[in-house]
Design a protein around this motif. Sequence first.
Motif, PDB file in Angstrom:
ATOM      1  N   VAL A 199       0.831  -1.199   0.000  1.00 35.15           N
ATOM      2  CA  VAL A 199       0.000   0.000   0.000  1.00 35.15           C
ATOM      3  C   VAL A 199       0.872   1.258   0.000  1.00 35.15           C
ATOM      4  O   VAL A 199       0.482   2.299  -0.540  1.00 35.15           O
ATOM      5  CB  VAL A 199      -0.952  -0.002   1.208  1.00 35.15           C
ATOM      6  CG1 VAL A 199      -1.854   1.216   1.200  1.00 35.15           C
ATOM      7  CG2 VAL A 199      -1.812  -1.278   1.197  1.00 35.15           C
ATOM      8  N   GLY A 200       2.058   1.158   0.605  1.00 33.45           N
ATOM      9  CA  GLY A 200       2.977   2.284   0.586  1.00 33.45           C
ATOM     10  C   GLY A 200       2.840   3.234   1.751  1.00 33.45           C
ATOM     11  O   GLY A 200       3.347   4.363   1.708  1.00 33.45           O
ATOM     12  N   TRP A 201       2.185   2.812   2.822  1.00 33.24           N
ATOM     13  CA  TRP A 201       2.005   3.680   3.978  1.00 33.24           C
ATOM     14  C   TRP A 201       3.259   3.704   4.838  1.00 33.24           C
ATOM     15  O   TRP A 201       4.082   2.792   4.804  1.00 33.24           O
ATOM     16  CB  TRP A 201       0.811   3.215   4.811  1.00 33.24           C
ATOM     17  CG  TRP A 201      -0.503   3.420   4.120  1.00 33.24           C
ATOM     18  CD1 TRP A 201      -0.729   4.118   2.966  1.00 33.24           C
ATOM     19  CD2 TRP A 201      -1.763   2.900   4.530  1.00 33.24           C
ATOM     20  NE1 TRP A 201      -2.060   4.083   2.639  1.00 33.24           N
ATOM     21  CE2 TRP A 201      -2.730   3.344   3.575  1.00 33.24           C
ATOM     22  CE3 TRP A 201      -2.196   2.115   5.599  1.00 33.24           C
ATOM     23  CZ2 TRP A 201      -4.076   3.019   3.674  1.00 33.24           C
ATOM     24  CZ3 TRP A 201      -3.539   1.798   5.709  1.00 33.24           C
ATOM     25  CH2 TRP A 201      -4.468   2.242   4.756  1.00 33.24           C
ATOM     26  N   SER A 202       3.367   4.730   5.646  1.00 31.33           N
ATOM     27  CA  SER A 202       4.461   4.824   6.600  1.00 31.33           C
ATOM     28  C   SER A 202       4.235   3.839   7.748  1.00 31.33           C
ATOM     29  O   SER A 202       3.136   3.273   7.897  1.00 31.33           O
ATOM     30  CB  SER A 202       4.546   6.242   7.169  1.00 31.33           C
ATOM     31  OG  SER A 202       3.383   6.523   7.954  1.00 31.33           O
ATOM     32  N   ALA A 203       5.260   3.641   8.574  1.00 30.92           N
ATOM     33  CA  ALA A 203       5.108   2.763   9.743  1.00 30.92           C
ATOM     34  C   ALA A 203       4.041   3.299  10.686  1.00 30.92           C
ATOM     35  O   ALA A 203       3.253   2.532  11.257  1.00 30.92           O
ATOM     36  CB  ALA A 203       6.448   2.622  10.464  1.00 30.92           C
ATOM     37  N   LEU A 204       4.004   4.622  10.859  1.00 26.33           N
ATOM     38  CA  LEU A 204       2.994   5.225  11.738  1.00 26.33           C
ATOM     39  C   LEU A 204       1.590   4.985  11.202  1.00 26.33           C
ATOM     40  O   LEU A 204       0.680   4.606  11.951  1.00 26.33           O
ATOM     41  CB  LEU A 204       3.254   6.727  11.880  1.00 26.33           C
ATOM     42  CG  LEU A 204       2.226   7.519  12.687  1.00 26.33           C
ATOM     43  CD1 LEU A 204       2.128   6.982  14.115  1.00 26.33           C
ATOM     44  CD2 LEU A 204       2.586   9.001  12.697  1.00 26.33           C
ATOM     45  N   ALA A 205       1.398   5.171   9.901  1.00 23.52           N
ATOM     46  CA  ALA A 205       0.076   4.952   9.308  1.00 23.52           C
ATOM     47  C   ALA A 205      -0.326   3.487   9.404  1.00 23.52           C
ATOM     48  O   ALA A 205      -1.483   3.169   9.707  1.00 23.52           O
ATOM     49  CB  ALA A 205       0.080   5.417   7.854  1.00 23.52           C
TER      50      ALA A 205
END
Length: 488
Positions: free
Chosen positions: A294-300
Amino acid sequence: MPDVRLASPQGKWILLTTVLGSSMALLDSTVVNVALPHIGRDLGADLAALQWTVNAYMVTLAGLILLGGALGDRFGRRRIFVLGVLWFAAASLLCGLAPNAGVLIAARALQGVGGALLTPGSLALIQASFHADDRGRAVGLWSGFGGVGAAVGPFLGGWLVDGAGWRWVFLLNVPLALLCAPVALRHVPESSDQRAHTRFDVLGATLCAAALALLTYALIEARTASWAVALSAVAGAVAAVAFVAVERRGKDPMMPLDVFSSRQFTAVNIVTLCVYAAFGGFFFLAALQLQVVVGWSALAAGTALLPTTVLMLLLSARSGELAERLGPRLQLTAGPLLCAAGMVLMLRVGPDTSYLADVLPALLVLGLGMVTLVAPLTASVLAAVDTARAGLASGINNAAARAAGLVAVAALPLLTGMGEDAYRSAAAFDDAFGPAMLICAGVLVAGSVIAFTTVRRPAPDCPRPDCRTHGSVLTPPLEGDHLTPPTP
C-alpha cells in the motif's frame, strides 16, 4: 494472607509496577511487526531474518513461560519478576544496538527468556499481594491498563520507527525497566508458594524450546531444500516426542499430560491453536502489506491496525458476560467465522487502497470476531479443569497460542511461495498476501467447526476468569491461582 488494599499508596505502587512490567512485553509483541520493513532495509536482512526477528522471541517465551511461573512460586515472585524485567531490558538494549540481523535474532531470543520470567510474575504479584476483597478489581485494572498499552503499541511503534528509528522500539524498554525494578523492590512485598516443588522441569522446558526452534527453522528455511532443513525437521520431531515422554514420566512436569484427559480442555486448546495461528500470521503479514504494497508509513500502518485492539478493550468484558448467560459454544462458533470474513475482506487491500473503504471494514469485522471468541475461549479452558489447576490450564493455553503464532509466521511465507526478497517487491508480496489470508480464513473455519462439535456449557460452579478486559490480539489472557477460592 495478603492484606494490601488497592486504595492504599502501596496498592497503587504495586499496580503501577505490574502494569509497567507486563506492558514491556505487550509493547514488544505489537510494535515489532510494524518495524520489520525498516529493520530489513537497515540491516540488509532477507524475509527469513524478519521471520526470525519475530519468532526467536516467541520460541523462548512459549517454551519457558510455564517454567518462569514455577520459578517465581519457589524462589520469590518479586525476585523472579525483577530478574525478568532487568533481563528483558538488557536484551532490549542488545536488540537496539544490534549491528546485524544475527545479533538481533539472538537478542530477541534472550528477550523471550526475560518475558517468560516477568509475564507470569506480573499477575502473580497481584494475586499474592492484594486483599481478597480487592484482588478481582486489581486484576481487572491490571488487565485493562495492559490492554491500553497493547493499543498504544502499534501507534507508538510507528511513530518511533518513522522518527527516531526502529532501534528505539527496543531501547524504549530500558527506561521503563529502570523505573519498574526499583519500584518493585521498594513497594512490592515478597511472596512465594510454600507448596511449590523443589524440583524444576528444566529438561522439559529445554526440550520444548528446542522442538519449537528446530521445527521453526525447518519451516522458515524449507525453500532451500537442504540437508540442514531435513535434519532440523527430524531433530525437532525427536525433541517433541522426547518432551512428551519427559512430561509423562517426570516427577514434577511443567505440563502434566493428565490435564489433557479432559476432552473439553483438549478440544478448546485445538481451537486456540487454530485461531491464534491465524491471528499471528495475519498481524505479521498485514503490517508488511500496508507498508510494502500500500505504501504507507510505519505510523500509518500501526495506526491502521488499532481498531482490533480498541474493540477488544471496549467489548471483551461484555462478551464474557454474554458467554456466561448463553454458554460459550455459540460465540466460539461464530467468532472464528467473523474473523475469517475479516481476513477475506483483506483481499481488497492492495495498491491504491482506501483506508475507510477497504482496510477499516476488514479490521472492524476481524475485531468483532476476536471480541466474540476470546472471552469464552478463556472461560472454557478454565471450566474444563479442576479449580486448583485453573492457573496451570491458563498457562498451557497461553503457551499454545504463542506456539501457534510462531508456527504461522514460519509456515505462511513457505505455503504462499514468498521468496527471500518478497518484502522488497510490492508485486511479489501482494501476490502472496491474498493466498495467505485465505489460508488463515480456512484455519479459522476449521476452529469454528471444532468448537461447534466439541464445546459444551460448563458447570455452574466452575472457575471463571478474572481478566474481564483484554487487549492483546496475539495471546489469550493469562489467569492465575487467584482463581482458587480463598481459604477461610
